[in-house]
Each structure stands twice: as structure tokens, then as C-alpha cells.
Design a protein around this motif. Structure first.
Motif, short mmCIF file in Angstrom:
data_model
loop_
_atom_site.label_atom_id
_atom_site.label_comp_id
_atom_site.label_asym_id
_atom_site.label_seq_id
_atom_site.Cartn_x
_atom_site.Cartn_y
_atom_site.Cartn_z
N VAL A 117 0.44 -1.37 0.11
CA VAL A 117 -0.29 0.50 0.42
C VAL A 117 0.94 1.12 0.00
N GLY A 118 1.93 1.14 0.49
CA GLY A 118 2.69 2.41 1.29
C GLY A 118 3.48 2.61 -0.47
N GLN A 119 4.11 1.66 -1.07
CA GLN A 119 4.52 1.13 -2.08
C GLN A 119 3.68 2.03 -2.83
N LEU A 120 2.75 1.97 -3.67
CA LEU A 120 1.13 2.08 -3.65
C LEU A 120 1.36 3.50 -4.35
N LEU A 121 1.53 3.77 -3.26
CA LEU A 121 1.18 5.60 -2.88
C LEU A 121 2.09 6.71 -3.07
N MET A 122 3.37 6.14 -3.03
CA MET A 122 4.16 6.21 -2.92
C MET A 122 4.66 6.98 -4.48
N PRO A 176 10.20 6.62 -7.56
CA PRO A 176 10.28 5.41 -6.46
C PRO A 176 9.81 3.65 -6.94
N PRO A 177 9.85 2.57 -6.28
CA PRO A 177 9.74 0.81 -7.10
C PRO A 177 8.68 1.37 -7.55
N ARG A 178 8.40 -0.10 -8.90
CA ARG A 178 7.55 0.09 -8.75
C ARG A 178 7.32 -1.84 -8.33
N GLY A 179 6.40 -2.28 -8.85
CA GLY A 179 6.37 -3.75 -7.81
C GLY A 179 5.01 -4.16 -6.69
N ALA A 180 4.40 -2.56 -6.84
CA ALA A 180 3.16 -2.70 -5.55
C ALA A 180 2.25 -3.69 -5.89
N LEU A 181 1.55 -3.88 -7.04
CA LEU A 181 0.47 -4.86 -7.25
C LEU A 181 1.22 -5.99 -7.19
N ARG A 182 2.55 -6.12 -7.84
CA ARG A 182 3.01 -7.80 -7.63
C ARG A 182 2.80 -8.10 -6.30
N ARG A 183 2.60 -7.26 -5.26
CA ARG A 183 3.11 -7.51 -3.96
C ARG A 183 1.74 -7.66 -3.05
N ALA A 184 0.95 -7.13 -3.73
CA ALA A 184 -0.40 -6.86 -3.40
C ALA A 184 -1.54 -8.18 -2.80
N PRO A 185 -2.37 -8.84 -1.91
CA PRO A 185 -3.37 -10.22 -1.85
C PRO A 185 -3.83 -9.23 -2.98
N TRP A 186 -4.70 -10.91 -3.26
CA TRP A 186 -5.68 -10.71 -4.64
C TRP A 186 -7.34 -9.92 -4.72
N TRP A 187 -7.13 -9.45 -3.74
CA TRP A 187 -7.72 -8.41 -3.04
C TRP A 187 -7.86 -7.27 -3.14
N GLY A 188 -6.56 -7.07 -3.32
CA GLY A 188 -5.52 -5.17 -3.02
C GLY A 188 -5.89 -5.14 -4.45
#
Length: 516
Positions: free
Chosen positions: A17-22, A426-438
Motif C-alpha cells: 500500500v505504501g509503495q503504491l501510494l508513493m 519510487p520502485p515498481r512492483g506494488a501490485l505484484r506484492r499485493a493480495p488478490w483483493w488489493g
């Protein structure tokens, strides 16, 4: 003999979440920052226009104070003599207070849309004190109109309105993402019992230097202007071409429209009213009466106003509009936008001098009232000078936030690599680390915003396309044999290329959040 390989550091999946917001805060700020900056600065200037108008057009707006005033009919005759008897009146605004002038507004095909020619008269002597174009229901004079069009469209017409819609649409998203990052840092500082860091998130640390000082200014200012930024974003969208049209359709679908006055003398209903008329290209200039000037007696204005005052018109700020065409009524409407709001209106049959319809603000629904107040608050007219000062401060704060954001980007540049003028993203990859519902939630929000705010949706697709292209080029360069030491520091750390694993992404975003 080599020792055992160190175990990779496990990173909690909640860090996505923080990575995506950043990344959202950074990329949207970089791409849309210039639009927000122009909108903020021009909006700050617009907040000062009431006083500027009074100063620049003092002679036209004011007359010597007198204990008595001539009938409106006599003032209109003087205005007709000034412009010529064949000109068509579209509205008359009696002097609201002693020392103010009366406006008689004429249709003029040589002027722009919703712009009329106004003759300013001393109500006591009928002396003509000025002749200027005025715009919209607000009756703004040339200086305020110029600033308003700069804020609205950069004087580029409908094409220019795309800039303000982009700014309004993305301002809220950037502000909310920044608020999420601020909350994360504040929670960490509170958990670690770092009182100094907590204070630096609420007020700027002017003792710091370089990046730390800029970061403190950006973060502390942001939390104080957050509510104002969200308000300006939401209300600004209602003026926009595409998002505003969707908002209007939504209100109509759920019955949240503003009551409109019916001027038809055959009983036909009225279309919903437009609260944005004074700032969106509508107003008395948008409708040109088809009746010849000779068909309307100047004395009728006094009679109509007298009847309206017996009905529901009880404020000095009034506009009288003659019938737009045969078979329609006169309109007398209050135009007081300051609190308490006075926008009651009455339609009067010019033949029988009977009231045929009326609209009272007290009977507006909650959404219609909130819409009216929101627009007036956005324009700085609801609470007078205090309203203007708050708008000015918020707009300047937003502009400063944009500038500090770019300064921080520059201050984070790799000092060992002179070819890099700015820091890594900031780095990519936030959604790859997120759970399916995220992932589903993020996609649902993006699709919903894209459908309701089409320009935001299109720009988001463009941002993603650029981001993906940059990532593909970075990976191709990496696979071509470039050593990690040959790559910019941001790419080695995953700043502009996909993180190689969850631990790398987690360390990058963690350090970014702590250093903001």
C-alpha cells in the motif's frame, strides 16, 4: 569453501500500500504538477479580484452618495440615449446600496458568449459613469473576466479547459496519496516515540538544510492545506467539460437538481438551473430577448421590481430581465452570493402583472443548497474577505507544494553521476506484492474514476504506457550486458525498473517512506 547463502529478508505484504501510494504521488505529481501549479497561481490571483475590481473600476462602480434615486425608468432612458434607442436590454441591476451605480446591460453581437455591454449610471442623476463589457451572472468586469478565463482555460477556449480539468481531477488523487504517506510517517514516529519527527510533520523544520528542510516544508504544509485541496478538487471538477457533465447527469438521475424558474406563460415547465452560470460561460448575455426595445416601457422595470419585492425579493442585489421572447415572463432574481445566500426568483406576467412562478432558496433540497454554497465558497464570495484570504492561502500552499516536490526530486539526484539531473522514481512492483483483493480494489477504483472522470482515465493510461515503456527499455538495457555498476543508482535499486524480488522492493519503499 564458501559459506551458506544469506537468507533473503522477508517483507510483509502489507507494504504494497505504501509503495503504491508513493509511486502514485510521485508520478502524478511529476506529470500533472505543471497544470496544478498554473491552476493554483491563477486561482490565488482570482481570489483577490473583488478588491482589484473595486480599485480599477472605482469610477464605474461608485457614484456620490445621495438620499434619493431616480426611478429605474428614468435611468434606463438615459442609458438608451447613450447607446442608441435600437439596442436591446437583456438585464438591469439597480444600485444595491447608496454610493453604488445602476447597471443597464445590453446585448452586443460583437462581444463574446455570455458577455453583455453594461452602462453604469449614477442612480441620483442618471449620469453615465462608464460603459464596459461584463461577463456572466457574476457581472465580472474585464480584469476579473481575463483572470477567470486564465484560470479556467488559459484563454485557449474549450481546448484550454482540458488543463483545468486535469488539474482538478488529479489534485485530489495526489493529495490523498500524500496524506496516506504522511499518516504512515506520523504513525511510525509516534510508535517510536520520536516527538521531534512528529512535530516536524506538523510544522516545518526551518533549522534543517537541503533535502530535509524541503521535505519538512512539503509534508507539514501538505497536511494543513489537505482539506482545502480536496474541496477545490471536488468543486472544480463540477465546472469541467467531461467530469462536470457526468456530475450533472448523476444529479439529474437521482433527483438532486436545482429548482429552476419557469418563465413560460403557457404552463410549460423549466429546465434545471445551472449554479455555475457566473463562472462557466452563462448568464444574461446567453439569452437575447427577441422583443424590440420599443415594445418594453422603461417604466415597466419599476412596476415589475415593486411586485417582486412584495413576493420574495428582499435584498438589494437584484437583476431584472425582460421577457426573452413573446409568451414569456419577466424575471426578477436575487444575486446575493454571500452568506446568508439570497437567490430567490420570481416570474411575472408583463400583461397582467401577476406572479406566475417563484423559486425560494429556503425550499431547495440539501444537495442543491450544498452545491450553491460549494460554488460560492470556491469563488470566494460566500464569506467575503475571510473566504478570499483562506482561498489565497490554500492556493499559494498548493503551488508551493508543487515547487517543493520538484526541488526534492532534484535534491535526490545521484551526486556521483553528473549526467543524472534528478533522483530515481519510487520502485515498481506494488501490485505484484499485493493480495488478490488489493489488486481488484485498485483496478476497480481506477476503472470507476476513469469512467466518471474521462480525462483522468485517459491520462492515467498515458502515464502507465510511458511507465511500462521506460521499464521495458531499462530491462532491455540490463539484459544487453550492462553491469550493475554502469547503471544509474535508481535502476540498480529498482527505482525505474521492476524490482527483482519482494525484498528489494520492500527495502526501497521503506527507505523512501522514512526519508520523505
Amino acid at each position: 569453501m564458501s559459506g551458506p547463502r544469506p537468507r533473503a529478508r522477508r517483507v510483509s505484504s502489507t507494504g504494497w500500500v505504501g509503495q503504491l501510494l508513493m509511486r502514485l504521488h510521485f508520478l502524478a505529481g511529476v506529470f500533472v504538477g505543471p497544470f496544478i501549479l498554473v491552476a493554483a497561481l491563477s486561482g490565488a490571483l482570482y481570489a483577490l479580484t473583488p478588491q482589484l475590481e473595486q480599485l480599477v473600476y472605482d469610477h464605474e462602480l461608485h457614484a456620490p452618495v445621495s438620499e434619493s434615486a431616480l426611478p429605474l425608468g428614468e435611468q434606463i432612458k438615459a442609458a438608451d440615449a447613450h447607446v442608441g434607442q435600437d439596442e436591446t436590454i437583456v438585464a438591469v441591476r439597480p444600485a444595491p446600496n447608496p454610493g453604488d451605480t445602476t447597471r443597464v446591460m445590453y446585448a452586443d453581437a460583437t462581444l463574446g458568449e455570455s458577455t453583455t455591454r453594461a452602462v453604469f449610471l449614477d442612480p441620483a442623476t442618471a449620469e453615465v459613469r462608464g460603459d464596459l463589457p461584463v461577463y456572466g451572472t457574476s457581472g465580472s468586469l474585464p480584469l476579473r473576466t481575463w483572470i477567470s478565463e486564465l484560470h479556467r482555460s488559459l484563454h485557449l477556449g474549450d481546448a484550454g479547459r482540458l488543463y483545468s480539468e486535469l488539474a482538478a481531477s488529479w489534485l485530489g488523487a495526489v493529495a490523498l496519496a500524500g496524506a496516506g504517506l504522511w499518516a504512515t510517517r506520523y504513525r511510525r514516529a509516534r510508535t517510536a516515540k520520536r516527538a521531534t519527527q512528529q512535530r516536524n510533520l506538523l510544522r516545518p523544520n526551518l533549522l534543517a538544510t537541503g533535502f530535509a528542510r524541503t521535505r519538512s516544508l512539503h509534508a507539514s504544509t501538505g497536511i494543513w492545506v489537505l482539506a482545502g485541496a480536496l474541496f477545490l478538487s471536488a468543486t472544480g471538477i463540477t465546472w469541467s467539460q467531461y467530469g462536470g457533465a457526468n456530475f450533472t447527469e448523476l444529479r439529474a438521475a437521482v433527483g438532486w437538481t436545482t429548482p429552476a424558474l419557469s418563465t413560460s406563460l403557457d404552463g410549460a415547465g423549466a429546465a434545471a438551473a445551472d449554479e455555475h452560470a457566473e463562472h462557466a460561460g452563462h448568464g444574461p448575455g446567453g439569452v437575447t430577448p427577441s422583443l424590440d426595445a420599443g415594445e418594453l416601457s422603461p417604466g415597466a422595470y419599476d412596476s415589475v421590481l415593486s411586485i417582486a419585492r412584495e413576493a420574495n425579493v428582499n435584498t438589494g442585489l437584484v437583476e431584472i430581465r425582460p421577457p426573452a421572447e413573446p409568451g414569456t415572463a419577466w424575471v426578477v432574481q436575487e444575486i446575493q452570493r454571500s452568506f446568508p445566500t439570497e437567490v430567490d426568483a420570481v416570474a411575472i406576467d408583463g400583461t397582467t402583472m401577476q406572479v406566475v412562478d417563484r423559486v425560494d432558496f429556503a425550499e431547495f433540497g440539501p444537495v442543491a443548497k450544498l452545491s450553491r454554497w460549494g460554488i460560492d465558497l470556491h469563488m470566494g464570495s460566500l464569506f467575503g474577505l475571510a473566504n478570499q484570504l483562506v482561498l489565497f492561502a490554500v492556493a499559494v500552499g498548493i503551488a508551493a507544494m508543487v515547487v517543493w516536490g520538484y526541488v526534492m526530486w532534484w535534491q535526490r539526484r545521484p551526486r556521483h553521476d553528473p549526467s543524472r539531473l534528478v533522483g530515481a522514481a519510487p520502485p515498481r512492483g506494488a501490485l505484484r506484492r499485493a493480495p488478490w483483493w488489493g489488486v481488484l480494489l485498485a483496478l476497480a477504483v481506477a476503472v470507476a474514476l476513469g469512467m466518471f472522470l474521462p480525462l483522468m482515465g485517459v491520462s492515467l493510461i498515458v502515464f502507465l504506457a510511458v511507465d511500462v515503456t521506460v521499464g521495458m527499455l531499462a530491462r532491455r538495457r540490463s539484459r544487453s550486458g550492462a553491469r550493475p555498476s554502469d547503471l544509474p543508482r535508481g535502476q540498480r535499486a529498482g527505482g525505474v525498473s521492476p524490482a527483482s524480488d519482494g525484498s528489494s522492493a520492500g527495502r526501497s519503499v521503506g527507505s523512501s517512506l522514512d526519508s520523505r
